[in-house]
Each structure stands twice: as C-alpha cells, then as structure tokens.
Design an enzyme around this catalytic site. Structure first.
Site, PDB file in Angstrom:
ATOM      1  CE  LYS A   1      37.616  64.050 -10.551  1.00 58.93           C
ATOM      2  NZ  LYS A   1      36.667  63.036 -11.027  1.00 58.93           N
TER       3      LYS A   1
ATOM      4  CG  ASP B   1      33.472  63.515 -12.923  1.00 61.93           C
ATOM      5  OD1 ASP B   1      34.055  63.397 -14.020  1.00 61.93           O
ATOM      6  OD2 ASP B   1      34.098  63.624 -11.843  1.00 61.93           O
TER       7      ASP B   1
ATOM      8  N   GLY C   1      30.003  52.661  -3.478  1.00 60.52           N
ATOM      9  CA  GLY C   1      30.982  53.733  -3.308  1.00 60.52           C
ATOM     10  C   GLY C   1      30.273  55.003  -2.859  1.00 60.52           C
TER      11      GLY C   1
ATOM     12  CG  ASN D   1      31.634  53.956   0.829  1.00 58.47           C
ATOM     13  OD1 ASN D   1      32.192  53.641  -0.230  1.00 58.47           O
ATOM     14  ND2 ASN D   1      32.210  54.743   1.719  1.00 58.47           N
TER      15      ASN D   1
HETATM   16  P1  NAP Z   1      37.175  58.768  -4.266  1.00 60.77           P
HETATM   17  O1  NAP Z   1      36.416  60.016  -3.994  1.00 60.77           O
HETATM   18  O2  NAP Z   1      38.555  58.608  -3.753  1.00 60.77           O
HETATM   19  O3  NAP Z   1      36.273  57.530  -3.703  1.00 60.77           O
HETATM   20  C1  NAP Z   1      36.801  56.216  -3.707  1.00 60.77           C
HETATM   21  C2  NAP Z   1      35.702  55.221  -3.357  1.00 60.77           C
HETATM   22  O4  NAP Z   1      36.258  53.898  -3.467  1.00 60.77           O
HETATM   23  C3  NAP Z   1      35.184  55.349  -1.921  1.00 60.77           C
HETATM   24  O5  NAP Z   1      33.830  54.975  -1.895  1.00 60.77           O
HETATM   25  C4  NAP Z   1      36.052  54.326  -1.179  1.00 60.77           C
HETATM   26  O6  NAP Z   1      35.456  53.808  -0.006  1.00 60.77           O
HETATM   27  C5  NAP Z   1      36.121  53.217  -2.215  1.00 60.77           C
HETATM   28  N1  NAP Z   1      37.275  52.336  -1.983  1.00 60.77           N
HETATM   29  C6  NAP Z   1      38.578  52.640  -2.135  1.00 60.77           C
HETATM   30  N2  NAP Z   1      39.347  51.560  -1.824  1.00 60.77           N
HETATM   31  C7  NAP Z   1      38.492  50.577  -1.465  1.00 60.77           C
HETATM   32  C8  NAP Z   1      38.674  49.240  -1.028  1.00 60.77           C
HETATM   33  N3  NAP Z   1      39.894  48.682  -0.918  1.00 60.77           N
HETATM   34  N4  NAP Z   1      37.571  48.498  -0.746  1.00 60.77           N
HETATM   35  C9  NAP Z   1      36.354  49.054  -0.872  1.00 60.77           C
HETATM   36  N5  NAP Z   1      36.105  50.314  -1.269  1.00 60.77           N
HETATM   37  C10 NAP Z   1      37.169  51.070  -1.568  1.00 60.77           C
HETATM   38  O7  NAP Z   1      37.285  58.489  -5.835  1.00 60.77           O
HETATM   39  P2  NAP Z   1      36.258  58.956  -6.982  1.00 60.77           P
HETATM   40  O8  NAP Z   1      36.704  60.227  -7.570  1.00 60.77           O
HETATM   41  O9  NAP Z   1      34.875  58.857  -6.438  1.00 60.77           O
HETATM   42  O10 NAP Z   1      36.509  57.816  -8.090  1.00 60.77           O
HETATM   43  C11 NAP Z   1      35.984  56.519  -7.906  1.00 60.77           C
HETATM   44  C12 NAP Z   1      36.190  55.690  -9.169  1.00 60.77           C
HETATM   45  O11 NAP Z   1      35.468  56.274 -10.258  1.00 60.77           O
HETATM   46  C13 NAP Z   1      37.659  55.603  -9.618  1.00 60.77           C
HETATM   47  O12 NAP Z   1      37.910  54.280 -10.057  1.00 60.77           O
HETATM   48  C14 NAP Z   1      37.725  56.557 -10.785  1.00 60.77           C
HETATM   49  O13 NAP Z   1      38.700  56.197 -11.749  1.00 60.77           O
HETATM   50  C15 NAP Z   1      36.330  56.382 -11.380  1.00 60.77           C
HETATM   51  N6  NAP Z   1      35.958  57.548 -12.173  1.00 60.77           N
HETATM   52  C16 NAP Z   1      35.800  57.354 -13.504  1.00 60.77           C
HETATM   53  C17 NAP Z   1      35.490  58.424 -14.316  1.00 60.77           C
HETATM   54  C18 NAP Z   1      35.291  58.183 -15.786  1.00 60.77           C
HETATM   55  O14 NAP Z   1      35.283  59.163 -16.521  1.00 60.77           O
HETATM   56  N7  NAP Z   1      35.102  56.956 -16.229  1.00 60.77           N
HETATM   57  C19 NAP Z   1      35.322  59.714 -13.772  1.00 60.77           C
HETATM   58  C20 NAP Z   1      35.479  59.873 -12.382  1.00 60.77           C
HETATM   59  C21 NAP Z   1      35.807  58.776 -11.589  1.00 60.77           C
HETATM   60  P3  NAP Z   1      35.767  54.484   1.440  1.00 60.77           P
HETATM   61  O15 NAP Z   1      34.854  55.663   1.534  1.00 60.77           O
HETATM   62  O16 NAP Z   1      35.435  53.415   2.406  1.00 60.77           O
HETATM   63  O17 NAP Z   1      37.225  54.867   1.430  1.00 60.77           O
END
Ligand code: NAP
Length: 293
Positions: free
Chosen positions: A71, A107, A130, A154
């Site tokens: 993204k 989003d 997050g 976070n």
């Molecule tokens: P991203 O940019 O990769 O961010 C991931 C986040 O999760 C970061 O804050 C990361 O923390 C944290 N994280 C990952 N592994 C972790 C762990 N083991 N312990 C603690 N924190 C952890 O991903 P994103 O695009 O923001 O998406 C995040 C979530 O939102 C996903 O589950 C995605 O499926 C969901 N989402 C849903 C929709 C929907 O339509 N429902 C749309 C978009 C996203 P660090 O910074 O410390 O790595």
C-alpha cells in the site's frame, strides 16, 4: 446474474502478497454481476508492485485494489494521487485513466462508515492500537469526526510517536483540537488509556487467521471496561480473540467485515461511477467467510 466474459470485458485486479484468502474477488464479482457490468475482478499475488503497475498500464487493467504489503510502496509507481493519499501516504485503490494511474485510499472512509453505524464518536476518548497504514487511515478519518483525545499505542513506540507527530497538523480537522498521545506497548499508561476510553480500535495484525499472529490479542481482559466499544479491524475470523474477550467483559464489539465491505464499495464507486450494491457485497463476503469456517 452471471457474468459473461468477452473481448469487451473490463479487468479489475487485486495486488498483494498473500492474496489467497482475500474476500475482495467474490465481493466485487458479485457486485459487477448485480449491476450488469461486463467486468471481472481477479487476485494476483505479486512481489514487485512496480511491475504490477506497469502491467496495469500495458494490459489496460481498468482499476486495482492494493493490499499488504504494497500500500505504501505503490505510491511511487503512480502518476497522480489524491489529497487523502497525500495525508495517509498509502493507496488501496488505483484507477487507470487512459494509461495514467491515479491512487486513492478508501480505508478510513470504510472504517468510519462502519463505526458510525454502531456509535457516535464526537468527543469520544479513543485508544488506537497499532501504527501501520490502517492505523493512520483510521486516525485521520476519526480526526475529521470531532473526536476527543486520541491515544496511539504500538509495539514499536517510535512508529506511534512518528504517527502522532504527523497527525498533529490534522488534529483540528473536525473543527475542535483533538489531543494526541503516543503510548508505549507495555507501560501502565496503555492499561489506563484502555480502561478509561469509550472506543478501542485494534489496527494491528494480531488475531488474523493464517498469519503468525493468529489466536493473539493486543491487550489484557481486565483492561476492558463494560460499555466500551472494541473495534477490531481484523475480519477473519469474524469473532477474533479480542472480540470474544470484549464480549466476555460486557463490552460491545465490532469486527472488520463492515469496514472491508464499505472500503470495497467506495472503490467500486470510484472505478465505475456507480453506487455499489452494498447488501450484495455483504452477503457475498459473509457467505465466503462462513464457507471457510
Ligand atoms: P501494517 O501497516 O503492516 O501494520 C501492522 C501493525 O501491526 C503495526 O502496528 C505492527 O506493529 C503491528 N504488529 C504486527 N505484528 C505484531 C505483533 N506480533 N505484536 C504487536 N504488534 C504487531 O498493516 P495495516 O495495513 O495497518 O493492517 C493492520 C490490520 O488492519 C491487519 O490485520 C489488516 O487485515 C487490517 N485491515 C483491515 C481492513 C478491513 O477492511 N477490515 C482494511 C485494512 C486493514 P510494529 O509497528 O511494531 O511492527
């Protein structure tokens, strides 16, 4: 209605890695069928998003969704981005207009539409967990809704601090100045913020089926007060570990499926100029999810 494909069929695509469990193809193909559009939506697992955007131009793909992990990187492969993308720094929707690629992000709009169906957020005290792309999109959309204090926690504190810094100039977006705080993952401040807030939003990947974080949750059960709304952006499984915990604690729970459908509906409208058949998209997504369980 059944889609029939021919040389006039318009192609739409999802690019991500992985994409195997995405609900977007079933949702968008149902929507195309329902609205009588001669279009098809296919998912492609890609490692190189720049090459994928070159393919969009050369093959004449009309529009695309972009998901994890591309993204942010995709922004550099586009010709134009809208203001929302400039603020968020990430794209989830691409439109091909005569070979020029435009980037948008639906989003935040999808997340807040789903949230406002469940609760009012004006003046609400909110904890975001997050600091990735979803957290950024959701925080910005919430700031436009005149929310109260917004705490962002976070695992990597520096990312939460950077997000708070970059949001500061939008803190007055809803007409009132929202207070912004970055919180560390393990400190007592997070526990107190969760105990005292109206709304907790999980924007991490914790709890996602098929991910290494499946079965996990980002906070402790005794931090959740009865009456708080716990919003988990994770939509698979529909009842995440966090949502189960919230319900046990007497809190209200909202999963990520409505956001998924509403952000998809916004993309559909951007691509086609038509209103999306949201009910059809909901039932297609629910059916596909329950078939997996
Ligand atoms: P991203 O940019 O990769 O961010 C991931 C986040 O999760 C970061 O804050 C990361 O923390 C944290 N994280 C990952 N592994 C972790 C762990 N083991 N312990 C603690 N924190 C952890 O991903 P994103 O695009 O923001 O998406 C995040 C979530 O939102 C996903 O589950 C995605 O499926 C969901 N989402 C849903 C929709 C929907 O339509 N429902 C749309 C978009 C996203 P660090 O910074 O410390 O790595």
């Amino acid at each position: 209605m059944i889609n029939k494909f021919n040389s006039q069929t318009s192609l739409y695509a999802l690019f991500g890695n992985p994409v195997g469990h995405s609900l977007s193809p079933v949702m968008h193909n149902k929507a195309f069928g329902e609205t009588g559009l001669n279009s098809v939506y296919l998912a492609f697992r890609v490692a190189d998003i720049d090459a994928a955007m070159a393919a969009v131009r050369s093959v004449g793909i009309r529009g695309a969704s972009v998901t994890i992990p591309h993204k942010v990187a995709v922004v550099n492969s586009l010709d134009e981005i809208d203001d929302q993308v400039r603020r968020i720094g990430a794209v989830n929707t691409v439109i091909n207009r005569d070979g020029r690629l435009w980037g948008y992000n639906s989003d935040g709009q999808g997340a807040v539409r789903a949230l406002l169906e469940k609760t009012a957020v004006r003046g609400a005290d909110i904890a975001i967990i997050g600091a990735g792309g979803a957290a950024r999109a959701v925080s910005l959309a919430l700031l436009s809704e005149k929310v109260g204090p917004l705490a962002i926690a976070n695992r990597t504190l520096k990312r939460a601090e950077a997000l708070v810094d970059s949001l500061a100039k939008y803190a007055g977006a809803g007409g009132t100045e929202a207070e912004l705080h970055a919180l560390s993952w393990h400190g007592p401040e997070l526990r107190e913020a969760i105990r005292n807030c109206h709304l907790v939003v999980n924007c991490t990947t914790l709890g996602m089926k098929y991910a290494s974080q499946a079965g996990q949750f980002p906070l402790e059960a005794d931090w959740i007060s009865a009456g708080v709304l716990v919003y988990d952006l994770v939509y698979n499984p529909p009842e995440t570990p966090l949502l189960k915990m919230a319900q046990k604690a007497g809190a209200r729970a909202l999963g990520g499926l409505p956001m998924l459908v509403y952000q998809g509906a916004a993309s559909f409208s951007l691509w086609t100029g038509r209103e999306a058949p949201v009910d059809i998209m909901f039932s297609a997504a629910r059916k596909a999810l329950s078939a997996e369980c």
